[in-house]
Design a protein around this motif. Structure first.
Motif, PDB file in Angstrom:
ATOM      1  N   UNK A 164       0.793  -1.212   0.000  1.00 42.10           N
ATOM      2  CA  UNK A 164       0.000   0.000   0.000  1.00 42.10           C
ATOM      3  C   UNK A 164       0.832   1.271   0.000  1.00 42.10           C
ATOM      4  N   UNK A 165       2.137   1.118  -0.254  1.00 47.01           N
ATOM      5  CA  UNK A 165       3.031   2.278  -0.343  1.00 47.01           C
ATOM      6  C   UNK A 165       3.235   2.650  -1.809  1.00 47.01           C
ATOM      7  N   UNK A 166       3.628   3.898  -2.051  1.00 46.95           N
ATOM      8  CA  UNK A 166       3.962   4.295  -3.410  1.00 46.95           C
ATOM      9  C   UNK A 166       5.206   3.513  -3.830  1.00 46.95           C
ATOM     10  N   UNK A 167       5.107   2.799  -4.940  1.00 47.81           N
ATOM     11  CA  UNK A 167       6.218   1.982  -5.427  1.00 47.81           C
ATOM     12  C   UNK A 167       7.412   2.866  -5.745  1.00 47.81           C
ATOM     13  N   UNK A 168       8.603   2.381  -5.409  1.00 42.93           N
ATOM     14  CA  UNK A 168       9.816   3.185  -5.606  1.00 42.93           C
ATOM     15  C   UNK A 168      10.004   3.638  -7.054  1.00 42.93           C
ATOM     16  N   UNK A 169       9.645   2.831  -8.032  1.00 38.60           N
ATOM     17  CA  UNK A 169       9.816   3.193  -9.439  1.00 38.60           C
ATOM     18  C   UNK A 169       8.903   4.351  -9.845  1.00 38.60           C
ATOM     19  N   UNK A 170       7.786   4.503  -9.161  1.00 34.05           N
ATOM     20  CA  UNK A 170       6.832   5.557  -9.484  1.00 34.05           C
ATOM     21  C   UNK A 170       7.411   6.939  -9.165  1.00 34.05           C
ATOM     22  N   UNK A 171       8.312   6.994  -8.188  1.00 34.06           N
ATOM     23  CA  UNK A 171       8.936   8.276  -7.859  1.00 34.06           C
ATOM     24  C   UNK A 171       9.619   8.875  -9.084  1.00 34.06           C
ATOM     25  N   UNK A 172      10.245   8.035  -9.896  1.00 34.90           N
ATOM     26  CA  UNK A 172      10.904   8.528 -11.114  1.00 34.90           C
ATOM     27  C   UNK A 172       9.892   9.144 -12.074  1.00 34.90           C
ATOM     28  N   UNK A 173       8.701   8.567 -12.145  1.00 35.10           N
ATOM     29  CA  UNK A 173       7.644   9.118 -12.998  1.00 35.10           C
ATOM     30  C   UNK A 173       7.164  10.461 -12.458  1.00 35.10           C
ATOM     31  N   UNK A 174       6.973  10.562 -11.147  1.00 34.22           N
ATOM     32  CA  UNK A 174       6.568  11.833 -10.546  1.00 34.22           C
ATOM     33  C   UNK A 174       7.612  12.914 -10.831  1.00 34.22           C
ATOM     34  N   UNK A 175       8.885  12.560 -10.675  1.00 38.73           N
ATOM     35  CA  UNK A 175       9.978  13.504 -10.920  1.00 38.73           C
ATOM     36  C   UNK A 175       9.999  13.919 -12.384  1.00 38.73           C
TER      37      UNK A 175
END
Length: 141
Positions: free
Chosen positions: A21-32
């Protein structure tokens, strides 16, 4: 977000979450990436599509992310602050701060290289990019 003249907000989608239920680490790159695109567009650095013949373009050469806390589905927004860190001869660095509900989730940095796709090599950072990146003050408020 103190010290960050540009802030972009991303909605946390169900697909962004991992099994915990946490934001997946790879998604941070998409947000950035999305925050970077919006920031550069606000500076009119991305005023022409990359595929235009002769368009000034750039490539991502480096991405660093330091994770500080897990993100969750609630609150459902992540705020990404963007600021220029440095401008070199052929590249520039942007810093990022990702927060959710005021909590620091991650800090990040990217290095972007000014690139000539026709010649397949780096090129000097265009003066208009340099001027926009070195201009002080808030971009959005």
């Amino acid at each position: 977000m103190d010290g960050y003249p540009f802030v972009h907000s991303e909605h946390v989608r169900f697909r962004d979450l991992d099994a915990m239920g946490h934001i997946n680490n790879a998604v941070f790159a998409t947000y950035i990436e999305q925050a970077r695109v919006e920031y550069l567009a606000s500076l009119n650095v991305l005023d022409r599509p990359v595929y235009d013949q002769g368009a000034e373009s750039m490539i991502l050469a480096r991405l660093e992310i330091d994770f500080r806390a897990p993100g969750d589905a609630e609150p459902d927004m992540v705020d990404i602050g963007v600021r220029p860190a440095s401008v070199g001869r052929k590249s520039f660095t942007l810093d990022y701060r990702l927060e959710q509900g005021g909590e620091l989730l991650a800090e990040a940095s990217t290095v972007l290289v000014s690139y000539d796709y026709e010649r397949a090599r780096s090129r000097e950072v265009p003066d208009d990019w340099r001027n926009a990146l070195e201009r002080p003050g808030p971009v959005n408020a």
